[in-house]
Design a protein around this motif. Structure first.
Motif, PDB file in Angstrom:
ATOM      1  N   PRO A 173       0.817  -1.228   0.000  1.00  0.00           N
ATOM      2  CA  PRO A 173       0.000   0.000   0.000  1.00  0.00           C
ATOM      3  C   PRO A 173       0.843   1.268   0.000  1.00  0.00           C
ATOM      4  O   PRO A 173       0.436   2.279  -0.599  1.00  0.00           O
ATOM      5  CB  PRO A 173      -0.831  -0.120   1.283  1.00  0.00           C
ATOM      6  N   LEU A 174       2.011   1.242   0.628  1.00  0.00           N
ATOM      7  CA  LEU A 174       2.888   2.407   0.606  1.00  0.00           C
ATOM      8  C   LEU A 174       3.348   2.710  -0.814  1.00  0.00           C
ATOM      9  O   LEU A 174       3.335   3.863  -1.260  1.00  0.00           O
ATOM     10  CB  LEU A 174       4.110   2.170   1.498  1.00  0.00           C
ATOM     11  N   ILE A 175       3.758   1.672  -1.536  1.00  0.00           N
ATOM     12  CA  ILE A 175       4.222   1.857  -2.916  1.00  0.00           C
ATOM     13  C   ILE A 175       3.062   2.282  -3.809  1.00  0.00           C
ATOM     14  O   ILE A 175       3.226   3.117  -4.716  1.00  0.00           O
ATOM     15  CB  ILE A 175       4.887   0.561  -3.423  1.00  0.00           C
ATOM     16  N   GLN A 176       1.886   1.741  -3.556  1.00  0.00           N
ATOM     17  CA  GLN A 176       0.716   2.134  -4.350  1.00  0.00           C
ATOM     18  C   GLN A 176       0.385   3.613  -4.154  1.00  0.00           C
ATOM     19  O   GLN A 176      -0.082   4.276  -5.087  1.00  0.00           O
ATOM     20  CB  GLN A 176      -0.486   1.273  -3.952  1.00  0.00           C
ATOM     21  N   GLU A 177       0.645   4.132  -2.960  1.00  0.00           N
ATOM     22  CA  GLU A 177       0.358   5.544  -2.700  1.00  0.00           C
ATOM     23  C   GLU A 177       1.286   6.472  -3.486  1.00  0.00           C
ATOM     24  O   GLU A 177       1.021   7.673  -3.578  1.00  0.00           O
ATOM     25  CB  GLU A 177       0.468   5.842  -1.194  1.00  0.00           C
ATOM     26  N   LEU A 178       2.366   5.947  -4.059  1.00  0.00           N
ATOM     27  CA  LEU A 178       3.238   6.762  -4.917  1.00  0.00           C
ATOM     28  C   LEU A 178       2.492   7.213  -6.175  1.00  0.00           C
ATOM     29  O   LEU A 178       2.926   8.146  -6.851  1.00  0.00           O
ATOM     30  CB  LEU A 178       4.488   5.979  -5.313  1.00  0.00           C
ATOM     31  N   ASN A 179       1.377   6.547  -6.476  1.00  0.00           N
ATOM     32  CA  ASN A 179       0.560   6.901  -7.647  1.00  0.00           C
ATOM     33  C   ASN A 179      -0.686   7.697  -7.268  1.00  0.00           C
ATOM     34  O   ASN A 179      -1.541   7.944  -8.117  1.00  0.00           O
ATOM     35  CB  ASN A 179       0.137   5.621  -8.385  1.00  0.00           C
ATOM     36  N   ASN A 180      -0.797   8.079  -6.004  1.00  0.00           N
ATOM     37  CA  ASN A 180      -1.965   8.814  -5.542  1.00  0.00           C
ATOM     38  C   ASN A 180      -2.060  10.162  -6.267  1.00  0.00           C
ATOM     39  O   ASN A 180      -1.052  10.781  -6.581  1.00  0.00           O
ATOM     40  CB  ASN A 180      -1.883   9.035  -4.029  1.00  0.00           C
ATOM     41  N   ALA A 181      -3.275  10.597  -6.511  1.00  0.00           N
ATOM     42  CA  ALA A 181      -3.470  11.875  -7.206  1.00  0.00           C
ATOM     43  C   ALA A 181      -3.048  13.069  -6.354  1.00  0.00           C
ATOM     44  O   ALA A 181      -2.752  14.142  -6.889  1.00  0.00           O
ATOM     45  CB  ALA A 181      -4.948  12.024  -7.608  1.00  0.00           C
ATOM     46  N   ASP A 182      -3.000  12.868  -5.057  1.00  0.00           N
ATOM     47  CA  ASP A 182      -2.633  13.963  -4.154  1.00  0.00           C
ATOM     48  C   ASP A 182      -1.112  14.049  -4.004  1.00  0.00           C
ATOM     49  O   ASP A 182      -0.453  13.069  -3.657  1.00  0.00           O
ATOM     50  CB  ASP A 182      -3.272  13.740  -2.778  1.00  0.00           C
ATOM     51  N   GLU A 183      -0.566  15.224  -4.248  1.00  0.00           N
ATOM     52  CA  GLU A 183       0.884  15.421  -4.181  1.00  0.00           C
ATOM     53  C   GLU A 183       1.432  15.146  -2.782  1.00  0.00           C
ATOM     54  O   GLU A 183       2.493  14.531  -2.621  1.00  0.00           O
ATOM     55  CB  GLU A 183       1.224  16.848  -4.597  1.00  0.00           C
ATOM     56  N   GLY A 184       0.701  15.585  -1.759  1.00  0.00           N
ATOM     57  CA  GLY A 184       1.158  15.382  -0.388  1.00  0.00           C
ATOM     58  C   GLY A 184       1.254  13.914  -0.025  1.00  0.00           C
ATOM     59  O   GLY A 184       2.194  13.491   0.671  1.00  0.00           O
ATOM     60  N   ILE A 185       0.283  13.113  -0.491  1.00  0.00           N
ATOM     61  CA  ILE A 185       0.305  11.673  -0.231  1.00  0.00           C
ATOM     62  C   ILE A 185       1.518  11.031  -0.911  1.00  0.00           C
ATOM     63  O   ILE A 185       2.237  10.226  -0.313  1.00  0.00           O
ATOM     64  CB  ILE A 185      -0.994  11.006  -0.731  1.00  0.00           C
ATOM     65  N   ARG A 186       1.748  11.385  -2.177  1.00  0.00           N
ATOM     66  CA  ARG A 186       2.898  10.827  -2.908  1.00  0.00           C
ATOM     67  C   ARG A 186       4.213  11.193  -2.213  1.00  0.00           C
ATOM     68  O   ARG A 186       5.115  10.348  -2.041  1.00  0.00           O
ATOM     69  CB  ARG A 186       2.923  11.354  -4.345  1.00  0.00           C
ATOM     70  N   THR A 187       4.316  12.447  -1.825  1.00  0.00           N
ATOM     71  CA  THR A 187       5.549  12.936  -1.209  1.00  0.00           C
ATOM     72  C   THR A 187       5.833  12.222   0.105  1.00  0.00           C
ATOM     73  O   THR A 187       6.956  11.751   0.345  1.00  0.00           O
ATOM     74  CB  THR A 187       5.459  14.451  -0.968  1.00  0.00           C
ATOM     75  N   THR A 188       4.814  12.115   0.960  1.00  0.00           N
ATOM     76  CA  THR A 188       5.018  11.473   2.261  1.00  0.00           C
ATOM     77  C   THR A 188       5.270   9.981   2.107  1.00  0.00           C
ATOM     78  O   THR A 188       6.052   9.394   2.866  1.00  0.00           O
ATOM     79  CB  THR A 188       3.800  11.717   3.173  1.00  0.00           C
ATOM     80  N   SER A 189       4.638   9.346   1.125  1.00  0.00           N
ATOM     81  CA  SER A 189       4.876   7.912   0.883  1.00  0.00           C
ATOM     82  C   SER A 189       6.334   7.671   0.517  1.00  0.00           C
ATOM     83  O   SER A 189       6.960   6.727   1.016  1.00  0.00           O
ATOM     84  CB  SER A 189       3.956   7.407  -0.232  1.00  0.00           C
ATOM     85  N   ALA A 190       6.873   8.511  -0.359  1.00  0.00           N
ATOM     86  CA  ALA A 190       8.285   8.385  -0.724  1.00  0.00           C
ATOM     87  C   ALA A 190       9.173   8.610   0.492  1.00  0.00           C
ATOM     88  O   ALA A 190      10.190   7.922   0.679  1.00  0.00           O
ATOM     89  CB  ALA A 190       8.635   9.385  -1.827  1.00  0.00           C
ATOM     90  N   TRP A 191       8.775   9.530   1.330  1.00  0.00           N
ATOM     91  CA  TRP A 191       9.545   9.842   2.542  1.00  0.00           C
ATOM     92  C   TRP A 191       9.570   8.638   3.491  1.00  0.00           C
ATOM     93  O   TRP A 191      10.608   8.287   4.054  1.00  0.00           O
ATOM     94  CB  TRP A 191       8.919  11.051   3.221  1.00  0.00           C
ATOM     95  N   VAL A 192       8.413   7.990   3.663  1.00  0.00           N
ATOM     96  CA  VAL A 192       8.325   6.814   4.534  1.00  0.00           C
ATOM     97  C   VAL A 192       9.191   5.671   3.977  1.00  0.00           C
ATOM     98  O   VAL A 192       9.918   5.005   4.720  1.00  0.00           O
ATOM     99  CB  VAL A 192       6.867   6.354   4.691  1.00  0.00           C
ATOM    100  N   LEU A 193       9.114   5.443   2.664  1.00  0.00           N
ATOM    101  CA  LEU A 193       9.916   4.384   2.050  1.00  0.00           C
ATOM    102  C   LEU A 193      11.409   4.670   2.219  1.00  0.00           C
ATOM    103  O   LEU A 193      12.199   3.751   2.483  1.00  0.00           O
ATOM    104  CB  LEU A 193       9.570   4.261   0.560  1.00  0.00           C
ATOM    105  N   GLY A 194      11.788   5.926   2.058  1.00  0.00           N
ATOM    106  CA  GLY A 194      13.193   6.291   2.251  1.00  0.00           C
ATOM    107  C   GLY A 194      13.644   6.083   3.678  1.00  0.00           C
ATOM    108  O   GLY A 194      14.735   5.575   3.938  1.00  0.00           O
TER     109      GLY A 194
END
Length: 398
Positions: A186-207
């Protein structure tokens, strides 16, 4: 989980009013209270050892508790109110802020209960304590992951879930549990979310989860998240691009498999080109913004992988690597650390020179080879001047 209502998170702080009620119930209905015999041990519960806030009726106590809850909004506990380290601490606080006469009356009522009634009260308290117990990190992670998997969860719930995961995955043991708990997909799937904030924070969590953690790095790489992160690196949002590059850097740091993806031995030349182009793009953006440093330069393995691509068999990749290195050199300090980061650059440039010399004999590729050679010379001169390296014979003779 689709269609379910977002789960209410269990917090580690009790509101002051709830703490007062809960602790008072513990006092009245626990075995210790029930075992008090008439006229015995009263001083330990209701006597001098306790500091009483006398002269308060129930309305005043509740009003003060609510006021404390409202007044704590700007404090560390925020709207969660007073924070207690243990149930005993909560019990003592509640007793110290209650009316001793009323507590005495309640204690006398308890003494009149039958054994069955007392047992029933004790079971009720046990059930209440179980509901209010402090959740573990794993339980909190499960709740956050459930919200990400819940298609009905609001945008605000998703953002809060990601923010909680960012904090929770910092300990390496929690990061290692992320895949076991079903959190990576689900974290990786959120990288495709339409919301920029969701994508940004998902990448941050993965990092954050993959930083210096080979197990999580390999798990994320196997899911193919790297290519999506590279695309995010071209975002017009500086925050999104920065977090994507942070995640890429974390994924390949000290990771043989991650560096293999960027190495010349990898079959994914297309992905290599994207990564190197992204690096050049971000470096140029930093330069155009007047910045003299970039955070990703701290990952020396990342930079050296790009340096090695200069001697890759693919000429288009070599050109892109040269462009990236040219920009990176301008963002790098001229000290020993900077020189170490570009170690092997001279060898890669020399290997490319020899390859380009051979290509000039090919009529179809001669013009392109000469263009790349001009860029190669520019990078070599820039490197030598920055670090006071002696010019090679091939550079000085040409």
């Amino acid at each position: 989980m689709a269609g379910a209502q977002p789960q209410q998170r269990r917090r580690c702080r009790f509101p002051a009013l709830l703490a007062s009620v809960f602790a008072t119930v513990l006092l009245l209905f626990s075995p210790a209270a029930g075992a008090v015999e008439k006229g015995a041990n009263r001083s330990s519960l209701l006597g001098q050892p306790r500091q009483w806030a006398t002269g308060k009726d129930e309305g005043e106590i509740l009003a003060e508790a609510e006021a404390r809850g409202r007044g704590g909004e700007d404090s560390e506990a925020g709207e969660q109110g007073r924070e207690f380290e243990s149930l005993d601490g909560m019990l003592q606080w509640a007793i110290g802020n209650s009316d001793p006469d009323k507590l005495r009356e309640k204690a006398e009522e308890i003494e009149s209960l039958s054994a069955d009634e007392l047992l029933k009260r004790q079971l009720e308290i046990k059930e209440l304590m179980e509901k209010l117990r402090m959740p573990s990190d794993a339980e909190l992670m499960k709740i956050a992951i459930a919200d990400l998997n819940n298609s009905s969860a609001s945008l605000e719930d998703r953002k809060r879930a990601l923010q909680e995961l960012f904090v929770l995955v910092e300990p390496i043991d929690n990061a290692n549990d992320l895949e076991k708990l079903g959190g990576l997909i689900p974290l990786i799937q959120e990288l495709n979310n339409a919301d920029e904030g969701i994508r940004t924070t998902s990448a941050w969590v993965l990092g954050k989860a993959s930083q210096n953690n080979a197990l999580v790095q390999n798990q994320i790489l196997r899911y193919g998240a790297l290519e999506r992160l590279v695309k995010m690196g071209y975002s017009s949002s500086e925050a999104e691009a920065a977090k994507a590059l942070y995640a890429i850097s974390s994924l390949i740091r000290d990771n043989e498999h991650g560096q293999h993806i960027l190495s010349t031995a990898s079959n994914s030349v297309r992905l290599q080109r994207k990564v190197v182009s992204l690096l050049a793009y971000v470096a140029d953006f930093q330069l155009s913004a007047g910045k003299s440093h970039a955070p990703f330069l701290s990952n020396h393995h990342f930079i050296r992988s790009v340096v090695h691509m200069i001697s890759a068999p693919d000429l288009d990749l070599q050109e892109k690597a040269l462009l990236a290195v040219r920009s990176l050199l301008q963002l790098t300090s001229d000290d020993a650390a900077g020189l170490h980061m570009f170690s092997g650059l001279d060898d890669s440039l020399e290997a490319l020179r020899m390859q380009l010399n051979e290509l000039t004999s090919n009529v179809d590729r001669r013009e392109y080879a000469l263009e790349v050679e001009v860029l190669r010379k520019e990078v070599q001169i820039m490197f030598q001047q920055k670090f006071n390296e002696p010019c090679s014979s091939s550079t000085s003779d040409e």
